[in-house]
Every structure is written in structure tokens, then in C-alpha cells.
Design a protein around this motif. Structure first.
Motif, PDB file in Angstrom:
ATOM      1  N   ILE A   1      -7.140   3.477  13.685  1.00 49.94           N
ATOM      2  CA  ILE A   1      -5.794   3.026  13.019  1.00 49.94           C
ATOM      3  C   ILE A   1      -5.622   1.613  13.311  1.00 49.94           C
ATOM      4  CG2 ILE A   1      -3.302   3.121  13.267  1.00 49.94           C
ATOM      5  CD1 ILE A   1      -3.601   6.201  13.928  1.00 49.94           C
TER       6      ILE A   1
ATOM      7  N   LEU B   1       8.089   5.474   5.644  1.00 53.80           N
ATOM      8  CA  LEU B   1       7.488   4.483   5.112  1.00 53.80           C
ATOM      9  C   LEU B   1       6.200   4.715   5.061  1.00 53.80           C
ATOM     10  CD1 LEU B   1       7.547   2.121   3.085  1.00 53.80           C
ATOM     11  CD2 LEU B   1       7.621   0.670   5.292  1.00 53.80           C
ATOM     12  N   VAL B   2       5.442   5.213   6.334  1.00 50.79           N
ATOM     13  CA  VAL B   2       4.076   5.592   6.738  1.00 50.79           C
ATOM     14  C   VAL B   2       3.743   6.667   5.873  1.00 50.79           C
ATOM     15  CG1 VAL B   2       2.499   6.284   8.326  1.00 50.79           C
ATOM     16  CG2 VAL B   2       4.507   4.816   8.788  1.00 50.79           C
TER      17      VAL B   2
ATOM     18  N   PHE C   1      -5.586  -1.350   9.839  1.00 54.23           N
ATOM     19  CA  PHE C   1      -4.343  -2.433   9.898  1.00 54.23           C
ATOM     20  C   PHE C   1      -4.774  -3.997  10.139  1.00 54.23           C
ATOM     21  CE2 PHE C   1      -1.967   1.555   9.818  1.00 54.23           C
ATOM     22  CZ  PHE C   1      -0.982   1.399   8.813  1.00 54.23           C
TER      23      PHE C   1
ATOM     24  N   THR D   1      -2.575   7.611  10.759  1.00 50.93           N
ATOM     25  CA  THR D   1      -1.395   7.761  11.399  1.00 50.93           C
ATOM     26  C   THR D   1      -0.824   9.133  11.323  1.00 50.93           C
ATOM     27  OG1 THR D   1      -1.310   5.272  11.248  1.00 50.93           O
ATOM     28  CG2 THR D   1       0.753   6.333  12.082  1.00 50.93           C
TER      29      THR D   1
ATOM     30  N   TRP E   1      -4.570  -0.262   4.315  1.00 52.93           N
ATOM     31  CA  TRP E   1      -3.265   0.115   4.788  1.00 52.93           C
ATOM     32  C   TRP E   1      -2.987   1.842   4.647  1.00 52.93           C
ATOM     33  CZ3 TRP E   1       1.227  -3.935   5.023  1.00 52.93           C
ATOM     34  CH2 TRP E   1       0.606  -4.981   5.890  1.00 52.93           C
TER      35      TRP E   1
ATOM     36  N   LEU F   1       3.416   5.535   2.153  1.00 52.10           N
ATOM     37  CA  LEU F   1       2.284   4.550   1.943  1.00 52.10           C
ATOM     38  C   LEU F   1       0.795   5.176   2.351  1.00 52.10           C
ATOM     39  CD1 LEU F   1       2.101   1.612   1.350  1.00 52.10           C
ATOM     40  CD2 LEU F   1       1.571   1.067   3.604  1.00 52.10           C
TER      41      LEU F   1
ATOM     42  N   ILE G   1      13.241   6.127  11.378  1.00 46.79           N
ATOM     43  CA  ILE G   1      13.164   7.232  10.552  1.00 46.79           C
ATOM     44  C   ILE G   1      12.694   6.689   9.061  1.00 46.79           C
ATOM     45  CG2 ILE G   1      14.178   9.196   9.513  1.00 46.79           C
ATOM     46  CD1 ILE G   1      14.293   9.427  12.543  1.00 46.79           C
TER      47      ILE G   1
ATOM     48  N   SER H   1      10.960   3.877   8.824  1.00 48.15           N
ATOM     49  CA  SER H   1       9.730   3.279   8.841  1.00 48.15           C
ATOM     50  C   SER H   1       8.910   4.535   8.863  1.00 48.15           C
ATOM     51  CB  SER H   1       9.644   2.342   9.936  1.00 48.15           C
ATOM     52  OG  SER H   1       9.837   3.301  11.123  1.00 48.15           O
ATOM     53  N   LEU H   2       9.110   5.708   9.460  1.00 51.01           N
ATOM     54  CA  LEU H   2       8.200   6.783   9.544  1.00 51.01           C
ATOM     55  C   LEU H   2       7.955   7.299   8.174  1.00 51.01           C
ATOM     56  CD1 LEU H   2       9.088   8.362  12.711  1.00 51.01           C
ATOM     57  CD2 LEU H   2       7.048   7.287  12.449  1.00 51.01           C
TER      58      LEU H   2
END
Lengths: 293, 297
Positions: B253, B42-43, B257, B270, B263, B46, B37, B39-40
Motif C-alpha cells: 500500500i 473516498l478510498v 501511494f 487498502t 492510487w 477510488l 467516514i 475519507s473511508l
């Protein structure tokens, strides 16, 4: 009703005997359907057969078979990079398997039995990896590791693979746990066991075949996984899948046929084993492990 | 038994049980929240971030990544990915239905073995399978040779480096996700329904469209979702089977990266992919809810 309803492959309520006799009277196998199915099987196995056949080729060609030879297998064994990748893949699979089976089994037990609001929240979180495509989880994990300043390595692949595998273990085990009779646990507690003892001595042994099967399955899935490993691996050693990917992107390399054949053989054996573990324990076997619910 | 048990003890045991179950759930849930969760999120963060002069990502609020998505270069790739994914779903359904039907209804005592023979290789290494498939579909491969032999292709016909190749790759990669739910639905189908359709003078075709297909609609819907999800995010098939004109959103994608090092734009792409898939999931869930509501009535 669950999100993706993958019904059990062995549904108990089908009137098998009657359908068979009645169908025998009314229909014969339509030839077109059988032909389509045969063609499907042929195309399904053709690529696997091609890789296997040409891994034994004495020539460096993918179209002309020059004769049987173990040349490419020898090349693989002497390729230090590929061998170290194989080692890395095995370590990653082993760690990811152990971690996710422990966490996933505990989660599954809790999810089935717990009726609190936290339980339903945990159930929702558990579903996220199942509906997120791997490329998204891959990107997200990579960003997380880079964000907290961790260098990518075999260790980061392990962490990411555990995260992704927990849900599979939980989905596989949850239906098995739900099928257990909770009164057996209650009985153990009436006989003086604590809740923990009842889980450990009564529930877990009953779950053992399913736990083993899910462990073998996760080992194979992690070993074969490419996308997540690709995004979270460091430079050296890279998991075998990632090596294969870089190799096949840059043209024909017959060594990859040998590696690929070994990997196919290994994972087919493991997955077949996972399907039949329940049978070894004398239970109705198999395929429902892949469909979960 | 429950009646004999002293009330107080039952209650204590219930509460105690919930505590044990909560403790059991906790490690896995915390782990997944921490890794997945977070990390999602964070996407998402970002996607509106920026890069510094060296190209390193910086947090901030900058919509240039999101705005870049409107660039025709990206909308074209998104449209192509959607097209390939939808086509893959359709082809998978067309292939998987007869196969699942044949096995479920005529497989007899071999049907478990036949389904296992489909499922087991599908869970073996995806890359190796795709690589073998690209060899099979190559210009000198067995498929084109067979097609040439029966006059369905000439010397110039190609499968690799075309859209057909990419869709063929996606179908080969994910058709099993259509077969499993369809097979499960067909196996549960009461064959006497089909016979009733015949008894009422429905021909095989009419019986299929009015009896069999509606009865297995949920299996097909589940299969469509299960194929659409991975097909939409795939980048291997476009790389191995397609050329530069066939790239999909997954390739973009990957490029942002690894090669492009942009990014924020990669994160925005993403999120866009996630959005498309969530819309698909949402549509599926609404559909099944409606079906269930109808079934209950």
C-alpha cells in the motif's frame, strides 16, 4: 457489552486478602514462570537500553562503545532540519491535544447521557478509528486532503491527528463520566443552575483529573505517532517521527540515537505522568486510563 | 426527590437535557464523519477509479485495480501478511500469558508497578523502539551473540532479513495489547477456582487447561484481536527486519501511494486489508456474543 472488552485493571471485586493467605499455603512461585517474565523484561528494555547507550557513544558505531560523549546530542542541536522537525512535532501535538480533548470530552458527555438514536449512531462512528488500522486512516486522510485540493502540510497532520485522537479521549472519559452520579447534576439544577451551568460547574471539575490525564496521553501519542503523520505531512518541516523513519531506513545515523533517546525519555515521562495524574488528585490511580472501559 | 418534583418540570428538563447532550455530541461527531467516514468512502470510490495519462487519479468505474488484486504477486503478499499476523498473535499469546499470569498471581504489591513498567515503554515512540530492536537482533547484536554462546546458533544464523525477524518485530511492537487484557482477566480470576481444581486432584497442567484458561478466554480473545489489527497493517517491521522477500500488504500500500503512484490499486489494496480485518472483527464479535449468551444461561 462493549466491542473490545478491556476490563478495568483495578477490578474492585477481587478477594485479595483471602487469596494471598490461601495461596501462601498452597503454592510457591513457579521458577519457570518467573524466569520467562524476567527474560521478557530483559528483552523489552534491551532495545531501549541499546539506543540510549549508543547515543552517548564517542564512536560512530552501533556495536562498539568507544567512550562517553555528548557528540551526537550536539550534532542534533546543530541540525537545523531536525530542530525544525521537533518544533513541528510539538506544534502538531499541542494543537491535536487541545482540539481532540475539547471535541472528545463533549462527545463523551453526550454519549453517556444521551439516550436518543443519534447518540447510538455517534457511539458507532466513534468506534471506527479504534478498529481501523492506522495505515488505512493514513491513506484515507491523505486521499481526502488531496481530493479536496488541500496541499499537505503541518496543518493537515494536525487535522488528521485530531480526528484520530477524539476516540481515545472519548473512550478514556466515557467510563469516568458513567461513574459519576447524575443526581449531583440534578441537585445543582434543583438549586437553580441551568443544564449548562450544572455541566460546567459540577461535572467538569469532577472530570478534571481524567481530562488532564487524557490530554497528556494524547500529547505523547500524537508526538510519537508515525503512520498517520507519514501519510498526511508535507515536505517541510516534517514531524520528527517521519524524519526518524527516513533516517533509519537509510542506515546507521548516530544522531538518531540521541533524538530517539530524548523522545523515549520525553514520552515515558509524559505517559507515566498521565498514569499518575489521578493520584495527584487523590483518586485511585492509574492504569485503567489505558484500558478505558 | 424525584417525587417532589413537579411532573411538567421533569419532562421539560428531560427534553432540554437531551438537547444539550445532542449539542455536545454534535461537533465531535460531525468532525469525525466529515474527516473519517468521508475519507473511508473516498478510498472505496477510488478503488474503482482510474488514472489519467500523468498518473493522477480520476473518478470513474473501472475494475482494473480490483481485478489486479487477483494477481499472484499480490495474493502471495496477502497470504504472507496473514501468516505473519496469525503467527504474531500466537507468539504474543504464548509470551504474554505466562508474563501476565506471573504478575497477576505472584506480583503481590508490585504488580501495578510491574504492569506500568511494561505498558509505559510500549507507548513510547514505536519507530525508535523498533530501530533499537533491529540493532538488538542484528548479526552482531546481543541476542545472536548469546544464542551463539550457548550453541543455539552458528555464524551463519540470521534474524534480520528473515521472516523470523519480521514476526519478532511485530511481536515486540504489539505484545502489550495482549498483556493488558490478559492481565485484567487474570487479575479478576478467583484464585479459589484454581485451588478447587487442585483439591479435586487436577494436576497443575490439567487445572490450567480446564480452569484457568477457559476463565480467561475472553481476555485472550480480546488480546488476539488487538494484536491482529495493527500487525496485519504494519509496514515498519517488514521494512526494518525483513528484506524484499518479506514484504507485507502494508508495504504494498505504501509503495502504491508513494513510489508506484498507482492510487486506484493502492486504494483497492487498502479496501482488501479492511475487508480481512472486518472479517476478523466479525468473527470475534460473534464469538463473544455466543460466550455471553452461554454465560447468561
Amino acid at each position: 457489552m462493549t466491542l473490545l472488552r478491556l476490563p478495568s485493571a483495578t477490578a474492585p471485586s477481587r478477594p485479595a486478602a483471602r487469596t494471598r493467605t490461601r495461596r501462601g499455603r498452597t503454592e510457591r512461585r513457579p521458577r519457570v514462570l518467573v524466569a520467562v517474565t524476567a527474560l521478557f523484561f530483559a528483552l523489552l528494555y534491551l532495545p531501549i537500553a541499546v539506543v540510549t547507550l549508543f547515543s552517548f557513544n564517542s564512536k560512530k558505531s552501533l556495536t562498539v562503545f568507544g567512550g562517553f560523549s555528548l557528540r551526537w546530542y550536539r550534532a542534533f542541536v546543530h541540525d537545523d532540519v531536525l530542530v525544525s522537525s521537533l518544533g513541528a512535532s510539538l506544534r502538531i501535538s499541542l494543537v491535536a491535544m487541545s482540539g481532540s480533548v475539547v471535541l472528545g470530552a463533549a462527545l463523551a458527555l453526550g454519549l453517556v447521557r444521551c439516550r436518543t438514536r443519534l447518540g447510538s449512531l455517534a457511539g458507532l462512528i466513534m468506534l471506527v478509528p479504534l478498529i481501523t488500522p492506522e495505515i488505512v486512516t493514513g491513506v484515507a486522510s491523505m486521499l481526502l486532503f488531496k481530493g479536496v485540493g488541500v496541499d499537505l502540510s503541518t496543518g493537515t497532520v494536525m487535522l488528521a491527528e485530531i480526528t484520530f485522537s477524539i476516540s481515545y479521549v472519548t473512550v478514556i472519559l466515557r467510563s469516568r463520566i458513567a461513574a459519576l452520579n447524575p443526581e449531583v447534576e440534578e441537585a445543582a439544577m434543583d438549586l437553580g443552575a441551568t443544564r449548562w451551568q450544572a455541566v460546567r460547574l459540577v461535572t467538569l471539575p469532577a472530570l478534571l483529573p481524567a481530562v488532564l490525564a487524557s490530554a497528556v496521553l494524547i500529547f505523547a501519542l500524537v508526538f510519537d505517532d508515525f503512520v498517520l503523520a507519514y501519510f498526511t505531512t508535507g515536505v517541510d518541516p516534517q514531524p520528527l517521527s517521519v524524519r526518524i523513519y527516513s533516517a533509519i531506513r537509510f542506515g546507521v545515523q548516530p544522531t538518531i540515537n540521541a533524538v530517539g533517546t530524548l523522545m523515549l525519555a520525553g514520552s515515558i515521562a509524559l505517559i507515566a505522568l498521565a498514569l499518575f495524574i489521578p493520584r495527584l488528585f487523590g483518586r485511585r490511580g492509574g492504569l485503567d486510563i489505558l484500558s478505558g472501559e | 426527590m424525584a417525587l417532589l418534583r413537579p411532573f411538567a418540570r421533569t419532562r421539560r428538563r428531560g427534553a432540554d437535557g437531551d438537547r444539550v447532550w445532542t449539542w455536545l455530541m454534535l461537533p465531535g461527531t460531525v468532525w469525525m464523519t466529515g474527516f473519517l467516514i468521508a475519507s473511508l468512502v473516498l478510498v472505496a470510490v477510488l478503488a474503482v477509479g482510474t488514472t489519467d495519462d500523468l498518473g493522477n487519479p480520476r473518478f470513474g468505474f473501472d475494475l482494473s485495480g480490483v481485478r489486479a488484486l487477483a494477481d499472484p504477486a499480490y495474493t502471495e503478499v496477502l497470504a504472507r501478511s496473514l501468516g505473519y499476523a496469525v503467527l504474531t498473535c500466537a507468539v504474543c499469546l504464548l509470551i504474554a500469558y505466562p508474563v501476565a499470569y506471573t504478575i497477576a498471581l505472584y506480583g503481590g504489591r508490585y504488580k501495578h508497578g510491574l504492569i506500568a513498567a511494561i505498558v509505559v515503554p510500549f507507548f513510547a515512540n514505536y519507530l525508535v523502539r523498533m530501530y533499537g530492536w533491529s540493532v538488538v537482533l542484528s548479526d552482531d547484536g546481543p541476542v545472536l551473540r548469546a544464542l551463539r554462546a550457548v550453541g543455539l546458533a552458528d555464524g551463519r544464523t540470521k534474524i534480520l532479513n528473515t521472516g523470523v525477524g519480521v514476526v519478532a518485530g511485530l511481536v515486540y511492537g504489539f505484545v502489550v495489547f495482549m498483556i493488558i487484557p490478559l492481565y485484567a482477566a487474570l487479575e479478576r480470576l478467583d484464585v479459589s477456582l484454581i485451588e478447587a481444581g487442585r483439591d479435586l486432584y487436577g494436576g497443575p497442567v490439567r487445572t490450567f487447561f480446564f480452569v484457568t484458561l477457559p476463565a480467561t478466554r475472553q481476555g485472550a480473545a480480546a488480546g488476539l484481536v488487538l494484536v491482529f489489527l495493527p500487525a496485519m497493517g504494519d509496514f515498519v517491521s517488514a521494512q526494518l527486519m525483513g528484506g524484499p522477500d518479506q514484504i507485507m500488504i502494508g508495504n504494498l500500500i505504501q509503495d502504491k501511494f508513494f513510489q508506484g503512484q498507482n492510487w486506484p490499486l493502492g486504494s483497492a489494496l487498502t479496501m482488501l486489508l479492511m475487508l480481512v480485518l472486518l472479517i476478523g472483527m466479525f468473527g470475534y464479535l460473534r464469538r463473544t456474543r455466543k460466550d455471553e449468551a452461554e454465560a447468561r444461561r
